[in-house]
Each structure stands twice: as C-alpha cells, then as structure tokens.
Design a protein around this motif. Structure first.
Motif, PDB file in Angstrom:
ATOM      1  N   VAL A 118       0.231   3.889   1.015  1.00 35.48           N
ATOM      2  CA  VAL A 118      -0.020   5.061   2.039  1.00 35.48           C
ATOM      3  C   VAL A 118       0.981   4.762   3.178  1.00 35.48           C
ATOM      4  O   VAL A 118       1.299   3.591   3.672  1.00 35.48           O
ATOM      5  N   ALA A 132      -0.736  -2.939   4.473  1.00 33.02           N
ATOM      6  CA  ALA A 132      -1.277  -3.831   3.500  1.00 33.02           C
ATOM      7  C   ALA A 132      -0.407  -4.121   2.285  1.00 33.02           C
ATOM      8  O   ALA A 132       0.322  -3.511   1.824  1.00 33.02           O
ATOM      9  N   TYR A 151      -9.427  -1.668  -1.443  1.00 30.36           N
ATOM     10  CA  TYR A 151      -8.948  -1.409  -0.114  1.00 30.36           C
ATOM     11  C   TYR A 151      -8.628   0.285  -0.112  1.00 30.36           C
ATOM     12  O   TYR A 151      -9.031   0.738   1.015  1.00 30.36           O
ATOM     13  N   CYS A 187       0.890   2.182   6.502  1.00 29.33           N
ATOM     14  CA  CYS A 187      -0.003   1.141   6.326  1.00 29.33           C
ATOM     15  C   CYS A 187       0.655  -0.026   5.727  1.00 29.33           C
ATOM     16  O   CYS A 187       1.742   0.005   5.060  1.00 29.33           O
ATOM     17  N   CYS A 231       0.816  -1.118  -0.241  1.00 27.59           N
ATOM     18  CA  CYS A 231      -0.031   0.133  -0.006  1.00 27.59           C
ATOM     19  C   CYS A 231       0.934   1.532   0.070  1.00 27.59           C
ATOM     20  O   CYS A 231       1.860   1.447   0.856  1.00 27.59           O
ATOM     21  N   HIS A 281      -9.116   3.697   3.078  1.00 24.94           N
ATOM     22  CA  HIS A 281      -8.329   5.218   2.708  1.00 24.94           C
ATOM     23  C   HIS A 281      -9.248   6.137   2.406  1.00 24.94           C
ATOM     24  O   HIS A 281      -8.981   7.236   2.482  1.00 24.94           O
TER      25      HIS A 281
HETATM   26 ZN   LIG Z   1      -3.110   1.073   2.911  1.00 26.88          ZN
END
Ligand SMILES: [Zn+2]
Length: 341
Positions: free
Chosen positions: A319, A324, A335, A322, A317, A340
């Motif tokens: 971000v 993931a 997701y 994060c 991910c 988000h």
């Molecule tokens: Zn994420």
C-alpha cells in the motif's frame, strides 16, 4: 470495507500453513462474511480413488451391527452424507436425518422476504429444499429496524407488531422443519443508543416473539470497550451472539465453534420471466459475492508468494505511503485486514 467488518474478514481469511489451493472460488459479503454455495458444501474435500480395497471395506461396513453403522455415519462430513443419500434406502434414511441436523450448518434466508410474506416468486431459492432445512440464518438489516419500529415526526416510536407476526408465520410456513434460527445483524452500531439493550428494539421484539420449539439467537457487531477514546479510525468491533433463555434471560453464546453459512441451491429458472430472474440472481447475489471474495484470495496470494512451500522472502507493504514490513508468513494477512481493511 467498513472497519466494523474487520472481525468478520479476519475469520474469512486463510493463514499459514495453507492447505487449500488458490484456484478456488471464495464467496464473501461486503461485510467480510464468508458464504458457501451448496455445491461447494457437498463437494468432497479430498479426491479418493475407488479401488478393490475400498469396495471390500464398504461391503464390510454394511455387515456391521446397525448401531455401529449409525455411529460411523454420525461422524461423517456433510459431503459424505450427501453421497450416501444417493445409495441404498436404509443408508439414505439415516444419512438424511444426520445431514439436515448438522448443528454447525445454517442456510441463509432474507429477512425482507419473510416480512413481505415470503412469496416463492420473490425468492431465488429452491422452495422444496427450504422445507427440509432445520437451521436458518436470517440476513437482517437496519432498514427493518425502521419498518418494525416506525419513528414518527414527533420522535415517538410506533411498533408494527403485525410485521413481527408475519415474519414468524412466513418462516414456519416455508421452513416447515425449522428448529434453530440466527438473526444476523451485520452492521456496526450507528452510534444511536439503544438504552440498556445491546441490540435494537425491533430485533429484541422479533426474538421475544419466536414461537415455542424454535431456538432463536441474534448475531451482531459490537464496539469493543477500551479505556482510551476511539474514533471511527481506531475503534474495533467484535462479533457477539446473544440467546434468550426460556426464563427470558439474555445470555452470551460461544462463538469459538461456530457455523458455516450455506447458500441454498437456486430454483430452476424457467421461461422468459425465469431468464430475467436468473439475471437478477447473477447480478445481485452470485457475482457480488464472488467479486468481494477476490479480496481475501488476493491477500492470501501475496502472503503465499513470499512465505508458502518453504519460501522465506520478507516484503514491504504494497500500500502506497505505508512503511510496514513483513518477515513472517501470516503477518501481512492480519495487517491487511486490521490496518487496510
Ligand atoms: Zn500497509
């Protein structure tokens, strides 16, 4: 985006297998709903080169019995009907009827404009076009709840029923052919209880006052019921469509096969006042929709960069903080919206 817009955003986003090019323009509201400008709605989806074979089949079409011609036209998309409206008188008449009656197409009108008596000068849209429209989606906001149901200092609610009358009179006056109306109230519940009603009183009054011959329903966002307690961070919303039958019973409609919301063609802006009007249209309508529309395109671009056209490149991910990780196409897209937003 606020969390309540996630259910809209999930509908607006594209998932694998991706069929459209990334170089397209997406219009999206700040609450995640997609809008289609009229020019895009009537643009053909696939490029078809005209050759002698196509010409021959078109001429055979005009020799078919009238009933079969009408049956074929009824299956045509709006873009084809729009082109046929520019051909022969006979085809134009049939194509026009089918074009305006498309059941899954709604043209957007602002509720504030209707309640303020719908003066053409206050609108960005082509009034001659609006006269032809049969399906109208009305952009409704919580500000109107307070205008129609005015809360007094002693907490009493004073109902402004004249505004309800003006609303419907304006609509019938400007949209002469109106048959179906969706009142779209796209704001999450503020937590205030509406008693036994799932929708605010003002909206209920508007639907109850809808004139005979106009089918009216309300589209709104509702918190999903869960067994565990939720906060603003964990609550999820769903879209609901409520229709009031002629017997006065409210029933929930089907959202599966739903609608496309179209922005009507803007009016022709003339003279110095028109130039100012065009600036307002660009600043407050067109550009914000295009800017919000960049978000779903960015989400799609990242997914396709790793998983489109046979690529299989799992990625983390983007971000910060994060953890993931996405190993299949489409996982990141869902997701990104759900976690988000
Ligand atoms: Zn994420």
């Amino acid at each position: 985006m606020h969390r309540y817009g996630v259910c809209n955003l999930l509908t607006t986003l594209s998932y694998p297998p991706w069929t459209k090019g990334l170089d397209r323009v997406v219009y999206m509201t700040q609450h995640g709903e997609e809008r289609f400008p009229f020019y895009a709605y009537v643009q053909p989806n696939d490029v078809c080169t005209v050759n002698s074979h196509h010409n021959a089949s078109f001429w055979s079409f005009s020799r078919l019995p009238a009933e079969i011609q009408v049956h074929v036209l009824a299956m045509c998309p709006a873009s084809t009907l729009f082109r046929l409206m520019h051909t022969s008188l006979k085809l134009r008449t049939e194509a026009l009827k089918l074009f305006w009656a498309k059941a899954d197409t709604y043209f957007l009108v602002d509720a504030h404009w209707l309640i303020n008596k719908a003066y053409p000068g206050d609108s960005m849209w082509d009034m001659a076009f609006l006269v032809q429209v049969q399906n109208v989606e009305i952009d409704y906001s919580s500000v109107l709840n307070n205008r129609i149901c005015m809360r007094q200092e002693d907490e009493r609610v004073e109902i402004q029923s004249n505004l309800v009358d003006i609303f419907w009179a304006s609509l019938r006056d400007r949209v002469l052919n109106v048959k179906r109306v969706i009142l779209n109230y796209n704001e999450g519940s503020t937590g205030r209880e509406y008693g036994l009603d799932r929708i605010p009183l003002a909206l209920r009054l508007l639907v109850e006052a809808s004139p005979h011959g106009i089918e009216t329903c309300v589209l709104f966002l509702e918190r999903k019921q869960t067994s565990r307690p939720t906060t603003w961070r964990t609550a999820t919303w769903r879209r609901c469509l409520l229709r009031r039958t002629e017997q006065g019973v409210w029933e929930e409609g089907n959202l599966e096969k739903f609608r496309k919301t179209i922005l009507m063609p803007p009016k022709i802006f003339r003279g110095p006042v028109g130039s100012f009007g065009e600036l307002l249209y660009q600043c407050y309508t067109k550009i914000p929709l295009q800017r919000y529309g960049l978000w779903p395109l960015m989400v799609e671009a990242l997914d396709r960069h790793h998983f489109d056209v046979g690529r299989n490149e799992p990625f983390p991910c983007p971000v910060a903080s994060c953890t993931a990780y996405f190993s299949k196409g489409g996982e990141w897209t869902i997701y990104a919206a759900e976690e988000h937003y």
